[in-house]
Design a protein around this motif. Sequence first.
Motif, PDB file in Angstrom:
ATOM      1  N   SER A 174       0.849  -1.194   0.000  1.00  0.00           N
ATOM      2  CA  SER A 174       0.000   0.000   0.000  1.00  0.00           C
ATOM      3  C   SER A 174       0.884   1.244   0.000  1.00  0.00           C
ATOM      4  O   SER A 174       1.851   1.321   0.757  1.00  0.00           O
ATOM      5  N   LEU A 175       0.520   2.224  -0.836  1.00  0.00           N
ATOM      6  CA  LEU A 175       1.232   3.499  -0.878  1.00  0.00           C
ATOM      7  C   LEU A 175       0.243   4.637  -0.714  1.00  0.00           C
ATOM      8  O   LEU A 175      -0.837   4.620  -1.318  1.00  0.00           O
ATOM      9  N   ASP A 176       0.605   5.612   0.114  1.00  0.00           N
ATOM     10  CA  ASP A 176      -0.207   6.810   0.330  1.00  0.00           C
ATOM     11  C   ASP A 176       0.636   8.011  -0.091  1.00  0.00           C
ATOM     12  O   ASP A 176       1.602   8.369   0.595  1.00  0.00           O
ATOM     13  N   VAL A 177       0.285   8.619  -1.215  1.00  0.00           N
ATOM     14  CA  VAL A 177       1.087   9.682  -1.807  1.00  0.00           C
ATOM     15  C   VAL A 177       0.456  11.033  -1.508  1.00  0.00           C
ATOM     16  O   VAL A 177      -0.676  11.305  -1.921  1.00  0.00           O
ATOM     17  N   GLY A 178       1.191  11.879  -0.776  1.00  0.00           N
ATOM     18  CA  GLY A 178       0.739  13.228  -0.489  1.00  0.00           C
ATOM     19  C   GLY A 178       1.514  14.248  -1.301  1.00  0.00           C
ATOM     20  O   GLY A 178       2.375  13.897  -2.113  1.00  0.00           O
ATOM     21  N   THR A 179       1.236  15.520  -1.073  1.00  0.00           N
ATOM     22  CA  THR A 179       1.897  16.568  -1.850  1.00  0.00           C
ATOM     23  C   THR A 179       3.384  16.654  -1.562  1.00  0.00           C
ATOM     24  O   THR A 179       4.176  16.985  -2.443  1.00  0.00           O
ATOM     25  N   THR A 180       3.791  16.352  -0.312  1.00  0.00           N
ATOM     26  CA  THR A 180       5.211  16.456   0.060  1.00  0.00           C
ATOM     27  C   THR A 180       5.717  15.234   0.812  1.00  0.00           C
ATOM     28  O   THR A 180       6.837  15.248   1.317  1.00  0.00           O
ATOM     29  N   CYS A 181       4.923  14.186   0.907  1.00  0.00           N
ATOM     30  CA  CYS A 181       5.313  13.011   1.696  1.00  0.00           C
ATOM     31  C   CYS A 181       4.647  11.763   1.135  1.00  0.00           C
ATOM     32  O   CYS A 181       3.490  11.810   0.692  1.00  0.00           O
ATOM     33  N   CYS A 182       5.374  10.681   1.134  1.00  0.00           N
ATOM     34  CA  CYS A 182       4.818   9.385   0.702  1.00  0.00           C
ATOM     35  C   CYS A 182       5.128   8.336   1.759  1.00  0.00           C
ATOM     36  O   CYS A 182       6.237   8.276   2.294  1.00  0.00           O
ATOM     37  N   LYS A 183       4.120   7.525   2.069  1.00  0.00           N
ATOM     38  CA  LYS A 183       4.283   6.442   3.030  1.00  0.00           C
ATOM     39  C   LYS A 183       3.916   5.130   2.349  1.00  0.00           C
ATOM     40  O   LYS A 183       3.078   5.100   1.437  1.00  0.00           O
ATOM     41  N   CYS A 184       4.517   4.050   2.803  1.00  0.00           N
ATOM     42  CA  CYS A 184       4.100   2.741   2.297  1.00  0.00           C
ATOM     43  C   CYS A 184       4.186   1.703   3.393  1.00  0.00           C
ATOM     44  O   CYS A 184       4.997   1.811   4.324  1.00  0.00           O
ATOM     45  N   VAL A 242       5.982  -9.260  -3.252  1.00  0.00           N
ATOM     46  CA  VAL A 242       4.867  -8.325  -3.377  1.00  0.00           C
ATOM     47  C   VAL A 242       3.882  -8.898  -4.394  1.00  0.00           C
ATOM     48  O   VAL A 242       4.216  -9.063  -5.567  1.00  0.00           O
ATOM     49  N   SER A 243       2.678  -9.215  -3.929  1.00  0.00           N
ATOM     50  CA  SER A 243       1.675  -9.810  -4.816  1.00  0.00           C
ATOM     51  C   SER A 243       0.891  -8.749  -5.589  1.00  0.00           C
ATOM     52  O   SER A 243       0.486  -8.977  -6.730  1.00  0.00           O
ATOM     53  N   SER A 244       0.679  -7.602  -4.946  1.00  0.00           N
ATOM     54  CA  SER A 244      -0.104  -6.543  -5.584  1.00  0.00           C
ATOM     55  C   SER A 244       0.296  -5.194  -5.004  1.00  0.00           C
ATOM     56  O   SER A 244       0.911  -5.115  -3.940  1.00  0.00           O
ATOM     57  N   VAL A 245      -0.101  -4.151  -5.719  1.00  0.00           N
ATOM     58  CA  VAL A 245       0.194  -2.775  -5.328  1.00  0.00           C
ATOM     59  C   VAL A 245      -1.094  -1.979  -5.417  1.00  0.00           C
ATOM     60  O   VAL A 245      -1.908  -2.180  -6.328  1.00  0.00           O
ATOM     61  N   CYS A 246      -1.302  -1.051  -4.471  1.00  0.00           N
ATOM     62  CA  CYS A 246      -2.468  -0.159  -4.504  1.00  0.00           C
ATOM     63  C   CYS A 246      -2.018   1.213  -3.997  1.00  0.00           C
ATOM     64  O   CYS A 246      -1.266   1.301  -3.019  1.00  0.00           O
ATOM     65  N   ILE A 247      -2.490   2.272  -4.658  1.00  0.00           N
ATOM     66  CA  ILE A 247      -2.017   3.622  -4.361  1.00  0.00           C
ATOM     67  C   ILE A 247      -3.181   4.534  -3.990  1.00  0.00           C
ATOM     68  O   ILE A 247      -4.210   4.580  -4.683  1.00  0.00           O
TER      69      ILE A 247
END
Length: 490
Positions: free
Chosen positions: A5-15, A65-70
């Motif tokens: 799982s990836l959470d993409v913000g304007t100045t920060c990304c978490k996974c 990694v089986s799958s990716v979601c953003i």
Amino acid sequence: MNYLSLDVGTTCCKCQLFSDKGEILEYKITEYPLKQAEGELYVDIAAIRGRVFSMISEVAAKREVSSVCISTFGESFVLLDKNDEILFDPMLYTDARGAEQAEMISEKFTNEYLFQNLGSLPQSLFSVSKLLWLKQNRPEIFARADKAMLICDYLGYLLTGERAIDYALASRTGAFHIGKLTFDEDFLNELGVPVSLFSTPMPTGSIVGMIKKSVAKDLGLSEHCMLVLGSHDQICAALGAGVVKEGDAVDGMGTVECITTVFSKKPSDCTMGEQGYPCVPYAVKGLYCTYMFNYSNGSLVSWFKDELLHGYRGNEENFFSYIEKDMKRAPTGILTLPYFGGAATPYQNIHAKGAILNLTLRATDRDVYRSVMEGTAMEMRLNLETASAYGIKVTGATATGGGANSGLWLQAKADIENIPFRTLRSSEGGLCGCAMLQSVAMGQFADLEEAAKLFVQYREEFFPDADLHAAYEEQYSKYKKLYQTLKEFY
């Protein structure tokens, strides 16, 4: 199976990498700056692409990694030509460009048409308003445009070569028909914006396709790794808080407070849109969601702590230990109107001002601080009551964000709003929501409600006290009159 799982913000990304047992196997966070050009700030899409791909590669080097979601923020879009070259950097949603174009849309279409079809009324932040700004102010760039992709579908396009956007993010363009679940071609034709600019709308959690072989090889992913369609960060955060059925809600108690709640019947009264409440297709089929805002929540606490008390903490470890020590669970009688950054829903008045009333020489710093808790809770109760006129009813909420760390605040909210509140084991609800979407798409669970039983884990629960709720009624009845009474002084 493992879900990335990836959470993409304007100045920060978490996974986070989740196992199919709900375990968190990996966690990473990275930051990147905004881009400045010609006196304006833009999203640095090259930095986002580089950091996202780097994080995927780092995780894939250690685990399967089986799958990716953003999950991503909304509205900002990447404009590409036919050769996929970037024509214009993504504008921030706070960028004022598009304001005149939003007004033009309002003049061209009725509020009834806009709200019933698009689920919201025009704003400068929407993608379509900024596309019209480009059309009018950078016609040579607009003429070359072949694709306008929000950050989520752009990253998905880089990974798979497929152009797909979920219904909720498509709604943030300001041009998506929430009834037909397609981009509104009649609306766009009237504005002179080609519908072909936008990606193909699909349900949240759809399988977009396999990661391209060349990309999978570069990132160290299996050639069978799938991309599952993510959504707007608000939607994924709601899923990660267990919002899967009508009446559920998540209360994001950050700098700004936002309640996201879901309902089954699409409202037709455009007054709902005029009060700032959108109607957005939700990740669960047959449900919609809306957002209720208070602009000054954590920011109001910070103002009180830093500007009035200058961080004073007495002999305690920190300010919060000091200010909440021996605090009484009872109405203060002090009225705090939390419009220190303007009024959000339902008044939509950016010029509104905050106020603290009914102070006496007996008032202590703890009394004023508790009145801040009470005022923000009363503001969200006002929103809940306003939204109920459109058939939207909240039966309970999960609190996230910094405010969720205060049990006293959550208990005050439960007593004032008369609904139970609970907190989560993990603060990264958006990443959990992406994992839930993957677990359903990959066949582990039949639906999101089943997935929530594994992935969503709660920590504490706060129930309304009937006596305290009754005790707050007089204070709340006065609170409801404050805005109309004070607005002539703004």
